[in-house]
Design a protein around this motif. Structure first.
Motif, PDB file in Angstrom:
ATOM      1  N   LYS A   1      -6.792  -3.810  -2.427  1.00  0.00           N
ATOM      2  CA  LYS A   1      -7.069  -3.909  -3.869  1.00  0.00           C
ATOM      3  C   LYS A   1      -7.030  -5.369  -4.345  1.00  0.00           C
ATOM      4  O   LYS A   1      -7.789  -6.186  -3.890  1.00  0.00           O
ATOM      5  CB  LYS A   1      -6.105  -3.023  -4.642  1.00  0.00           C
ATOM      6  N   ASP A   2      -6.118  -5.701  -5.240  1.00  0.00           N
ATOM      7  CA  ASP A   2      -6.107  -7.046  -5.831  1.00  0.00           C
ATOM      8  C   ASP A   2      -5.353  -8.081  -5.001  1.00  0.00           C
ATOM      9  O   ASP A   2      -5.402  -9.278  -5.296  1.00  0.00           O
ATOM     10  CB  ASP A   2      -5.476  -6.998  -7.236  1.00  0.00           C
TER      11      ASP A   2
ATOM     12  N   LYS B   1     -10.846  -4.604   1.224  1.00  0.00           N
ATOM     13  CA  LYS B   1     -10.571  -4.735  -0.208  1.00  0.00           C
ATOM     14  C   LYS B   1     -10.180  -3.397  -0.844  1.00  0.00           C
ATOM     15  O   LYS B   1      -9.407  -3.362  -1.802  1.00  0.00           O
ATOM     16  CB  LYS B   1     -11.787  -5.315  -0.918  1.00  0.00           C
ATOM     17  N   LYS B   2     -10.730  -2.287  -0.321  1.00  0.00           N
ATOM     18  CA  LYS B   2     -10.391  -0.974  -0.870  1.00  0.00           C
ATOM     19  C   LYS B   2      -8.924  -0.634  -0.610  1.00  0.00           C
ATOM     20  O   LYS B   2      -8.290   0.039  -1.421  1.00  0.00           O
ATOM     21  CB  LYS B   2     -11.293   0.100  -0.244  1.00  0.00           C
TER      22      LYS B   2
ATOM     23  N   THR C   1       0.807  -1.225   0.000  1.00  0.00           N
ATOM     24  CA  THR C   1       0.000   0.000   0.000  1.00  0.00           C
ATOM     25  C   THR C   1       0.836   1.270   0.000  1.00  0.00           C
ATOM     26  O   THR C   1       0.323   2.341  -0.338  1.00  0.00           O
ATOM     27  CB  THR C   1      -0.917   0.033   1.245  1.00  0.00           C
TER      28      THR C   1
END
Length: 424
Positions: free
Chosen positions: A390-391, A386-387, A76
């Motif tokens: 992400k993936d 999830k935000k 992140t």
């Protein structure tokens, strides 16, 4: 010339490996200080190897948490408290509570660290200068002041790589000293095996030592500071594999070094029915086996452990505050200098009042367990968001380890409350 070249190249490779150790060296610095050394020695002298299982579980969970926090930072680009503040509804309150809780525990620990380190130096001097024994308080206090002033001045000129290399030196000396001490005294093999079976000593002080073990081995400061140290190392998402190996290596070394310290105490003290109440007790019973050198070797290891912890403990408050504010640590800022100066003053409280540093150290480790469940829950929620992630998907094994660590920390926190109520 041809015969000496391979030796030099091999020696250089060994030095390169030691100096190439990553942010995990700070984890060892935070974890194996005089707090850990004191807890391991007291436990070994009182209960033999009975609490080895606590150390093993704590180190496993520590490795998982270092890995989780390190991965979060690399994936992140954020640090822990900054992420909590940014992504949680009550993140600001949570982050501030964590800063206060960890700083309180680490600054209390710093008092014990400085007290024990100063007492160790006094005991070494007293062996060679008998007349110094009459001036113990004055010598310990002056020594403490000199140590903390030197470290404060080093803090003002140092950068991440500078702190890392100094810690590598202290941790290496510490490990070698305790391994050498183990050559003189060892516990019985059967006692080591029994120590891996979960039991809590049913005696006064048993519960407190269990809490202190977890407080020093699963130190919240270790996990929260890891994103900053990972960023300070210059690692990026390309270093995920290296970050994983660094976490595992740090956890394994913490277990080995801490286990060796406990084994030395068990072999030297437990079988003779002697317990540790003062600093000198930590080495004196080695003397009949290895003479005066035993005291020097053992104290040198304990002193290296203490000095390796002063840097991380002084760094923790400015680290956490910088993390909360922006995720970046500026060691040249006025804020950094003021906070570390206050930490230095707090560190001198124990030596100034002539308090027993061993008691201070054990108590400070117990206080560390209370913020641990929040720190573990925080990273679980971040990795599940999830935000934020992400993936990237965290593996089931890591989640199982994190939830197991959370349950373990809650049990130990309850145990710590009971121990403190009995103590006071």
């Amino acid at each position: 010339m041809e015969a000496t070249t391979p030796k030099k190249s091999f020696f250089k490779k060994i030095i390169a490996i030691i100096l190439g150790f990553g942010p995990g060296i700070f984890a060892i610095g935070y974890t194996i200080g005089t707090g850990s050394v004191t807890s391991m020695i007291v436990a070994g002298s009182k209960f033999n190897m009975q609490l080895l299982w606590v150390l093993l579980i704590s180190c496993i969970f520590s490795g998982i948490l270092m890995f989780a926090y390190g991965n979060y930072a690399l994936l992140t680009g954020e640090t822990a408290l900054f992420g909590f503040k940014k992504h949680f509804k009550f993140g600001k309150v949570l982050a501030i509570a964590i800063i206060i809780g960890i700083t309180f525990g680490q600054w209390n620990s710093l008092m014990g660290i400085l007290g024990i380190s100063s007492n160790i130096i006094f005991e070494i001097l007293a062996v060679n200068f008998e007349g110094l024994s009459a001036y113990k308080y004055e010598t310990v206090l002056i020594t403490a002041i000199v140590i903390i002033v030197i470290f404060y001045l080093l803090m003002l000129v140092g950068k991440y790589t500078f702190f890392e290399k100094i810690l590598v030196i202290f941790v290496t000396l510490m490990g070698m000293s305790f391994v050498l001490s183990l050559c003189f005294v060892q516990p019985l093999t059967i006692d080591v095996v029994k120590g891996l079976l979960p039991t809590i000593p049913d005696v006064p002080g048993g519960q407190m030592l269990v809490a202190a073990f977890v407080g020093t081995t699963m130190a919240s400061a270790t996990f929260l500071s890891r994103p900053l140290f990972v960023k300070g190392k210059g690692w990026t998402i390309k270093n995920l594999g290296q970050q994983k190996r660094d976490s595992i290596t740090a956890a394994v070394l913490i277990f080995i070094i801490s286990g060796v310290i406990m084994a030395v105490a068990a072999g030297a003290l437990y079988y003779q029915g002697k317990e540790v109440t003062q600093v000198l007790d930590m080495a004196n019973t080695l003397e009949p086996v290895a003479g005066k050198w035993a005291v020097t070797i053992f104290f040198f290891g304990a002193l290296s452990a203490g000095l390796s912890s002063i840097f991380p403990c002084l760094l923790i408050a400015p680290l956490l505050i910088a993390d909360y504010q922006s995720g970046e640590l500026d060691t040249n800022s006025k804020q950094f200098r003021i906070i570390t100066f206050i930490a230095c003053l707090v560190a001198l409280i124990g030596p100034a009042f002539g308090a027993n540093p061993i008691e201070i150290q054990i108590l400070s480790q117990v206080f560390n367990v209370f913020v641990l469940p929040i720190v573990i829950l925080g990273i679980i929620l971040m990795l599940s968001n999830k935000k934020v992630m992400k993936d990237y998907k965290t593996s089931l094994g890591v989640y199982i380890g994190l939830y197991a660590a959370l349950f373990f920390s809650l049990v130990i926190s309850y145990n710590g409350v009971i121990a403190l109520l009995d103590y006071f």
